[in-house]
Design an enzyme around this catalytic site. Structure first.
Site, PDB file in Angstrom:
ATOM      1  N   ILE A 169       0.842  -1.204   0.000  1.00  8.59           N
ATOM      2  CA  ILE A 169       0.000   0.000   0.000  1.00  8.59           C
ATOM      3  C   ILE A 169       0.872   1.248   0.000  1.00  8.59           C
ATOM      4  CG2 ILE A 169      -1.786   1.272   1.274  1.00  8.59           C
ATOM      5  CD1 ILE A 169      -2.729  -1.542   2.323  1.00  8.59           C
ATOM      6  N   ILE A 248      -3.526   5.845   8.035  1.00 12.02           N
ATOM      7  CA  ILE A 248      -4.493   4.866   7.501  1.00 12.02           C
ATOM      8  C   ILE A 248      -4.074   3.457   7.910  1.00 12.02           C
ATOM      9  CG2 ILE A 248      -5.239   6.275   5.525  1.00 12.02           C
ATOM     10  CD1 ILE A 248      -3.457   4.309   3.775  1.00 12.02           C
ATOM     11  N   ARG A 250      -3.184   1.721  11.540  1.00 12.15           N
ATOM     12  CA  ARG A 250      -3.942   1.167  12.658  1.00 12.15           C
ATOM     13  C   ARG A 250      -3.904   2.160  13.810  1.00 12.15           C
ATOM     14  NH1 ARG A 250      -6.061  -1.851   9.876  1.00 12.15           N
ATOM     15  NH2 ARG A 250      -6.291  -4.108  10.011  1.00 12.15           N
ATOM     16  N   GLU A 279     -10.585   2.314  18.703  1.00 14.47           N
ATOM     17  CA  GLU A 279     -11.772   2.496  17.877  1.00 14.47           C
ATOM     18  C   GLU A 279     -12.778   1.366  18.130  1.00 14.47           C
ATOM     19  OE1 GLU A 279      -9.516   2.420  14.122  1.00 14.47           O
ATOM     20  OE2 GLU A 279     -10.678   0.681  13.532  1.00 14.47           O
ATOM     21  N   HIS A 297     -12.485   4.235   9.543  1.00 16.59           N
ATOM     22  CA  HIS A 297     -11.772   3.026   9.078  1.00 16.59           C
ATOM     23  C   HIS A 297     -12.370   2.503   7.764  1.00 16.59           C
ATOM     24  CE1 HIS A 297      -9.165  -0.523  10.665  1.00 16.59           C
ATOM     25  NE2 HIS A 297      -9.132  -0.472   9.352  1.00 16.59           N
TER      26      HIS A 297
HETATM   27  C1  DGY Z   1      -7.312  -3.918   6.496  1.00 13.79           C
HETATM   28  O1  DGY Z   1      -7.662  -4.744   5.654  1.00 13.79           O
HETATM   29  O2  DGY Z   1      -6.379  -4.121   7.278  1.00 13.79           O
HETATM   30  C2  DGY Z   1      -8.093  -2.683   6.570  1.00 13.79           C
HETATM   31  O3  DGY Z   1      -7.653  -1.849   7.570  1.00 13.79           O
HETATM   32  C3  DGY Z   1      -9.529  -3.072   6.790  1.00 13.79           C
HETATM   33  O4  DGY Z   1     -10.348  -2.168   6.170  1.00 13.79           O
END
Ligand code: DGY
Length: 337
Positions: A169, A248, A250, A279, A297
């Site tokens: 990502i 984005i 955790r 959360e 999330h």
């Molecule tokens: C993941 O797949 O780890 C995402 O955070 C879930 O939406």
């Protein structure tokens, strides 16, 4: 919560748990092969309910809301696999699962592009104050428009983007940043190969140097004991006062209280958060601030991607039940042979 039994169940079919609501077509597909205990009401199971629901099933589909540890597994004597509908698996105690003879799987790849898109969207919304601007309109302030009095943001183009966590990502975000003429620097547990660095146009820096140099910092690393509070007051103090911070990854990777205090004091410009410590609770100090964009999330939340994640989780579950190696097996050292 109510666990619904498949009314057409037969004794021959192996029993599985689907701990969160999934798409009806996916549920119907599972019901052709399994006796499905499903939770289409989508109420999060308590630890006691989860433990009970795992007892007697051969496999389970879960999400990040279900913690799979020794407690959850106590009594799950038939369980072969727990398939996470998520790429992150910090909800899994992998040693406990392995000790209990349970395969763990996740959903990599299928969500990479949607999550990278969202990371970029949140970065843009944060730097350009998009939600604050919307609130400005809704508060009837448009007639106060002026050259100097609008919500003025920070540029992305030709700025320096610091990416902490350079997996699939992170690399997807780096490639998007190149289109904006951004300079990309990154920090990761291990350096990318020279070829991957070149493909991303990214330069490796220590975490501290990245924080000092970046105009925008985005966090995309997995949550582990080591990555807990990767960003706290000390790290924020290294950042530029004009910088933005986007998480984005955790909750728990950022010290949310330290971040709220820094945002309030203007130590950095703004933050964008898709994930939070504890959360679905959000630190009330963050809720009081304008210079933070909040999202629940949703980085992987497009219909196509969520369907892809569910399908991959089902593929993993089916493979384990059939005695094959699941395509995205995590505890591969023990079960991958
Ligand atoms: C993941 O797949 O780890 C995402 O955070 C879930 O939406």
């Amino acid at each position: 919560m109510t666990i619904l039994k498949n009314p057409q169940s037969t004794l021959q079919k192996p029993k599985i748990l689907v701990a969160r609501a999934i798409f009806p077509e996916a549920l119907a597909q599972l019901e052709t092969s399994f006796e499905v205990c499903s939770n289409q009401a989508d109420e999060v199971l308590t630890p006691a309910e989860l433990q009970k629901a795992l007892s007697g099933v051969i496999g389970a589909l879960v999400a990040g809301t279900e913690r799979i540890d020794a407690g959850a597994l106590a009594g799950a004597n038939d369980l072969k696999i727990v398939a996470n509908i998520s790429v992150g698996y910090n909800n899994f105690d992998i040693p406990a699962m392995t000790a209990a003879g349970v395969m763990a799987t996740n959903t990599p790849d299928v969500l990479t592009d949607s999550t990278a898109d969202f990371g970029f969207a949140l970065l843009m919304a944060t730097a350009r104050r998009i939600t604050e601007s919307e609130h400005w309109i809704r508060a009837g302030k448009w007639d106060q428009w002026s050259i100097v009095n609008n919500p003025l943001g920070m540029d992305l183009h030709h700025s320096t983007l610091g990416i902490i966590g350079m997996g699939r990502i992170g690399q997807g975000i780096a490639k998007r940043a190149l289109g904006f003429g951004m300079k990309v620097v990154y920090h990761n547990r291990s350096r990318l190969s020279a070829a991957d660095e070149k493909a991303c146009g990214a330069t490796y820096l220590t975490k501290e140097d990245l924080l000092r140099n970046a105009d925008h910092v985005i966090l995309v690393l997995p949550y582990t004991a080591e990555s807990h509070h990767t960003i706290g007051a000390r790290e924020i103090a290294l950042m530029k006062p004009t910088a933005t911070l986007v998480n984005i990854a955790r909750g728990g990777i950022v010290d949310d209280l330290a971040l709220a205090q820094a945002l309030r004091a203007g130590k950095i410009f703004a933050a964008g958060l898709d994930v939070f410590e504890g959360e679905p609770k959000v630190n009330p100090e963050l809720l009081k601030l304008n210079n933070v964009v909040l999202a629940p999330h949703i980085a992987s939340a497009t219909e196509k991607t969520r369907r892809g994640m569910v399908d991959l989780a089902i593929e993993n579950l089916q493979a384990a039940v059939d005695g094959r190696k699941p395509p995205s097996l995590i505890n591969v050292e023990v079960f991958g042979k």
